[in-house]
Write a protein that holds these residues in place. Structure first.
Motif, PDB file in Angstrom:
ATOM      1  N   LEU A  72       0.836  -1.190   0.000  1.00  0.00           N
ATOM      2  CA  LEU A  72       0.000   0.000   0.000  1.00  0.00           C
ATOM      3  C   LEU A  72       0.877   1.250   0.000  1.00  0.00           C
ATOM      4  O   LEU A  72       1.955   1.269   0.618  1.00  0.00           O
ATOM      5  CB  LEU A  72      -0.901   0.034   1.234  1.00  0.00           C
ATOM      6  CG  LEU A  72      -2.025  -0.991   1.303  1.00  0.00           C
ATOM      7  CD1 LEU A  72      -2.688  -0.943   2.682  1.00  0.00           C
ATOM      8  CD2 LEU A  72      -3.055  -0.745   0.211  1.00  0.00           C
ATOM      9  N   HIS A  73       0.391   2.312  -0.671  1.00  0.00           N
ATOM     10  CA  HIS A  73       1.108   3.580  -0.710  1.00  0.00           C
ATOM     11  C   HIS A  73       0.097   4.717  -0.597  1.00  0.00           C
ATOM     12  O   HIS A  73      -0.942   4.692  -1.259  1.00  0.00           O
ATOM     13  CB  HIS A  73       1.898   3.724  -2.005  1.00  0.00           C
ATOM     14  CG  HIS A  73       2.879   2.618  -2.248  1.00  0.00           C
ATOM     15  ND1 HIS A  73       4.066   2.514  -1.559  1.00  0.00           N
ATOM     16  CD2 HIS A  73       2.816   1.553  -3.085  1.00  0.00           C
ATOM     17  CE1 HIS A  73       4.707   1.432  -1.965  1.00  0.00           C
ATOM     18  NE2 HIS A  73       3.978   0.832  -2.894  1.00  0.00           N
ATOM     19  N   ALA A 107       2.397   2.835   5.138  1.00  0.00           N
ATOM     20  CA  ALA A 107       2.171   3.092   3.716  1.00  0.00           C
ATOM     21  C   ALA A 107       2.825   4.399   3.269  1.00  0.00           C
ATOM     22  O   ALA A 107       2.634   4.823   2.128  1.00  0.00           O
ATOM     23  CB  ALA A 107       0.672   3.127   3.423  1.00  0.00           C
TER      24      ALA A 107
END
Length: 276
Positions: free
Chosen positions: A153-154, A238
């Motif tokens: 995830l980012h 993230a």
């Protein structure tokens, strides 16, 4: 708490894949039970019936979830009151919400989940958030990033608050009137300075979107631990920035909360800090 995953305190060699797998399995099993209890129609018409249904969900899922988690982490304590806030005594604690977004579940709405977060010395170090309706599982381990179904995830790359989709919500029923006034005033300010504001519950279901880069920030005038710790770790791992509303590093003792993409964090803190 920030996105600096290189800090030595975040290297948790005892939080290995096998342990994460145990926690994930327990949370998913509990989610299966919560899914069995779900209907798309609201099943309560009075405050008393709603409260009764909420407690019934909590009790049923906790009966399935508590023992496996305590067994997986001998010596970890259990934070009993899911609506409590503030710092915990030092050591390891499980902060669990057996039905995060319980009111949505009872009302036949889709925004609910099962969460389990291990906190060490008041820092979240491992979390699992499972959404039974979609089958999605969000996980994070301190220093090792955040994932959705195993994929990294980012957070959002936005740098302009005017382009930001942000969100907030009510932490618990019966907050004091001053807190409600702050919520309303903060929504007004972000409607002025941002693009779109979402006001909804629960916090975790907004914070997973911040971690995934779908939304850009979430704030809350609250210290309810169970609604914040899972999302705080997911957002930080993230690549997001997690602080109190004034921009100080967030911890369980903080009276309020802000998680945002780094590119807009300072701007949203500037807008909200006069209200804190």
């Amino acid at each position: 708490m920030t996105s600096d995953t290189s800090r030595s305190s975040a290297t948790r060699t005892d939080l290995d894949d096998a342990f994460l797998g145990q926690v994930t399995a327990a949370v998913r099993t509990a989610g299966d039970l919560l899914l069995e209890r779900f209907t798309a129609q609201a099943r309560a018409t009075s405050t008393e019936e709603i409260v009764s249904a909420i407690y019934a969900n909590d009790d049923a899922v906790l009966d399935l979830l508590k023992a496996p988690l305590l067994s997986a982490r001998p010596g970890a304590k259990w934070a009993e009151d899911e609506l409590a806030g503030g710092a915990l005594p030092l050591g390891e604690w499980w902060i669990v919400d057996p039905a995060e977004g319980n009111i949505n579940h009872v009302q036949g709405m889709p925004d609910w989940a099962v969460t389990a977060t291990l906190v060490r010395d008041n820092e979240p170090v491992l979390t699992v958030v499972h959404l039974p309706l979609t089958g999605d599982t969000y996980t994070a381990v301190a220093g090792r990033g955040a994932q959705l179904n195993g994929a990294p995830l980012h957070v959002s790359a936005k740098t302009d608050l005017r382009a930001a989709l942000t969100g907030t919500g009510q932490a618990r029923p019966g907050e004091d009137e001053e807190t409600f006034r702050r919520i309303g005033a903060s929504v007004t300010q972000l409607l002025i300075h941002g693009l779109v504001v979402r006001v909804s519950v629960p916090a975790t279901l907004q914070l997973i979107h911040v971690a995934a880069g779908r939304t850009d920030a979430f704030w809350q005038f609250s210290d309810v631990r169970s609604g914040l710790v899972a999302g705080a770790l997911l957002v930080a791992e993230a690549g997001g920035t997690v602080t109190d509303i004034d921009g100080n590093p967030w911890n369980l003792a903080a009276p309020d909360f802000l998680a945002a993409a780094p590119g807009i964090h300072a701007a949203i803190s500037t807008v909200l800090s006069p209200l804190a």
